[in-house]
Design an enzyme around this catalytic site. Structure first.
Site, PDB file in Angstrom:
ATOM      1  N   HIS A   1     -20.049  31.812  69.249  1.00  0.00           N
ATOM      2  CA  HIS A   1     -19.378  30.520  69.367  1.00  0.00           C
ATOM      3  C   HIS A   1     -18.241  30.584  70.393  1.00  0.00           C
ATOM      4  O   HIS A   1     -17.982  29.599  71.095  1.00  0.00           O
ATOM      5  CB  HIS A   1     -18.845  30.063  68.007  1.00  0.00           C
ATOM      6  CG  HIS A   1     -19.901  29.461  67.134  1.00  0.00           C
ATOM      7  ND1 HIS A   1     -19.677  28.360  66.330  1.00  0.00           N
ATOM      8  CD2 HIS A   1     -21.204  29.797  66.943  1.00  0.00           C
ATOM      9  CE1 HIS A   1     -20.799  28.047  65.689  1.00  0.00           C
ATOM     10  NE2 HIS A   1     -21.724  28.912  66.036  1.00  0.00           N
ATOM     11  N   ASP A   2     -17.582  31.721  70.483  1.00  0.00           N
ATOM     12  CA  ASP A   2     -16.525  31.868  71.470  1.00  0.00           C
ATOM     13  C   ASP A   2     -17.079  31.800  72.888  1.00  0.00           C
ATOM     14  O   ASP A   2     -16.428  31.277  73.797  1.00  0.00           O
ATOM     15  CB  ASP A   2     -15.807  33.211  71.264  1.00  0.00           C
ATOM     16  CG  ASP A   2     -14.575  33.350  72.138  1.00  0.00           C
ATOM     17  OD1 ASP A   2     -13.783  32.390  72.216  1.00  0.00           O
ATOM     18  OD2 ASP A   2     -14.392  34.425  72.741  1.00  0.00           O
TER      19      ASP A   2
ATOM     20  N   SER B   1     -10.828  31.782  72.573  1.00  0.00           N
ATOM     21  CA  SER B   1     -10.273  30.474  72.211  1.00  0.00           C
ATOM     22  C   SER B   1     -10.658  30.040  70.809  1.00  0.00           C
ATOM     23  O   SER B   1      -9.946  29.264  70.168  1.00  0.00           O
ATOM     24  CB  SER B   1     -10.705  29.408  73.224  1.00  0.00           C
ATOM     25  OG  SER B   1     -12.113  29.351  73.345  1.00  0.00           O
TER      26      SER B   1
ATOM     27  N   SER C   1     -35.789  39.952  55.268  1.00  0.00           N
ATOM     28  CA  SER C   1     -34.810  41.045  55.342  1.00  0.00           C
ATOM     29  C   SER C   1     -33.525  40.566  56.003  1.00  0.00           C
ATOM     30  O   SER C   1     -33.154  41.041  57.079  1.00  0.00           O
ATOM     31  CB  SER C   1     -35.398  42.221  56.138  1.00  0.00           C
ATOM     32  OG  SER C   1     -35.853  41.792  57.414  1.00  0.00           O
TER      33      SER C   1
END
Length: 323
Positions: free
Chosen positions: A58-59, A74, A241
Site C-alpha cells: 500500500h505504501d 507515507s 494453506s
C-alpha cells in the site's frame, strides 16, 4: 528461505540510487534489527506477516499529491486526513512492528535508516518467515513528508476488473506479469466477509452468486459468510494453506476457488490466465520455485519505482510523523 532467489537479487540494480547494503557502513546492524523486530512479532502472531507485506504494498501504490513518489513511508504517517485513515486502507496493520524496529534503529544509528526502508525489509522478512523466498532488498529510500487520504483512491480494489487492475499497475511501471505475480501474495493472509459476500448472494444485483465460483467452494464460502452474517469475520484468502507462502493461490484461481473477485478475474483474461497457469503447474516443486524467483524480482521492481533518494525527503525520527 529460497537460496537462488536471494542469490539472483544480490546483484540486482534498480531505479534511482538504491543499492544492496546501503547501510553496511552507516548502520551495519540495520537489517538484523528489522529482522529481529519482525521475528518477535511473528512468533507471537504469524498473521502479522501478510499484514506487513500489505503495508509495504500500500505504501508503494500511492502517488502523493500528483508528485511521482512511491514507497516513501507515507502510509505510516498518522492523522485524520492521512493515508492510513482512508477507507481503502481499512484493516492495514503492522504499524507497531515498524515502530519497534525504528525505536531500536534510532537507539543504534540515530537519523540514518528510513521508515520506507524498514517497510521494504519487513515485507521481505515476513515472506521469508512464511516459508517463502528471501531476497536482497536494495535500500537507500528516504521518507516523504506528505500523506493524503484522498490519494489512496488509486489503490487496487477487490472489486477491480482486469482492465482496472492493469491500469493501476501500469501507472507504477508494472506489467501483467508483475500484476499476477504480486497478486500471489494472497497465498498468505485473510480478508473479511464484507469484502466478498456480495459474490455469494447478490452478484451484480442478480440475486445469484458469482458464476465463476466453483459450486463446491461456493457452499464453503456461504457457510463461512452466511447471508446477513458478521461482515468482520475473517476468512483465508488461500483455502488450502493461508499461512504458507506457496503456489496454491494460483491453483485455487484456476479451479474457481479465488476468494476475492479481483483475484478470480485473473482467470478471465487470456494473458493473465496464461501466467496463472504457469504458476499453477502440476510438477510439484518446479513451479513453486519459479514463483518464488519471480516474486522476488517483482517485489524489487515494485519497491524501486520512483523512490526518494539522495537529499529528497527526510529520515523520520518517528515513523508516524514528519520531523
Amino acid at each position: 528461505m529460497i537460496a537462488l532467489a536471494a542469490s539472483w537479487s544480490s546483484t540486482a540494480v534498480v531505479q534511482g540510487q538504491l543499492k544492496n547494503g546501503f547501510y553496511s557502513s552507516s548502520c551495519p546492524k540495520a537489517e538484523a534489527i528489522v529482522r529481529s523486530a519482525v521475528e518477535s512479532a511473528f512468533k507471537d502472531d504469524p498473521s502479522i506477516a501478510p499484514g506487513l507485506l500489505r503495508l509495504h504494498f500500500h505504501d508503494c501504490f500511492v502517488q502523493v499529491m500528483n508528485r511521482i513518489s512511491f514507497c516513501d513511508g507515507s502510509v505510516l504517517i498518522s492523522g485524520p486526513n492521512a493515508e492510513r485513515s482512508a477507507p481503502q486502507n481499512l484493516g492495514i496493520r503492522g504499524f507497531e512492528v515498524i515502530d519497534a524496529a525504528k525505536t531500536q534503529l534510532e537507539a543504534s544509528c540515530p537519523g540514518v535508516v528510513s521508515c520506507a526502508d524498514i517497510l521494504a525489509l519487513a515485507a521481505r522478512d515476513s515472506v521469508d518467515l512464511s516459508n517463502g523466498p528471501s531476497w536482497a532488498v536494495p535500500t537507500g529510500r528516504r521518507d516523504g513528508r506528505v500523506s493524503s487520504a484522498s490519494q489512496a483512491a488509486v489503490l487496487p480494489s477487490p472489486l477491480d476488473s482486469i482492465a482496472a487492475q492493469r491500469q493501476k499497475f501500469a501507472a507504477k511501471g508494472l506489467d501483467d506479469h508483475d500484476l499476477v505475480t504480486l497478486a500471489g501474495a494472497h497465498t498468505i493472509g485473510q480478508t473479511e466477509c464484507r469484502f466478498m459476500s456480495y459474490r455469494l448472494y447478490n452478484f451484480t444485483a442478480t440475486g445469484n452468486a458469482d458464476p465463476t465460483i466453483s459450486q463446491s467452494f461456493l457452499a464453503q464460502l456461504q457457510t463461512l459468510c452466511p447471508r446477513n452474517g458478521n461482515g468482520l469475520k475473517k476468512i483465508p484468502l488461500d483455502r488450502d494453506s493461508h499461512g504458507n507462502f506457496d503456489t496454491s493461490f494460483f491453483k485455487n484461481v484456476k479451479a474457481g476457488n479465488g476468494v476475492l473477485e479481483s483475484d478470480q478475474r485473473l482467470w478471465d483474461d487470456a494473458n493473465t490466465r496464461r501466467i496463472v497457469e504457469n504458476y499453477a503447474g502440476t510438477i510439484r516443486g518446479l513451479f513453486g520455485f519459479r514463483f518464488d524467483f519471480e516474486f522476488s524480482k517483482a517485489m524489487i521492481k515494485m519497491s524501486g519505482v520512483e523512490v526518494k533518494t539522495g537529499r529528497d525527503g527526510e529520515i523520520r525520527k518517528v515513523c508516524s510523523r514528519v520531523n
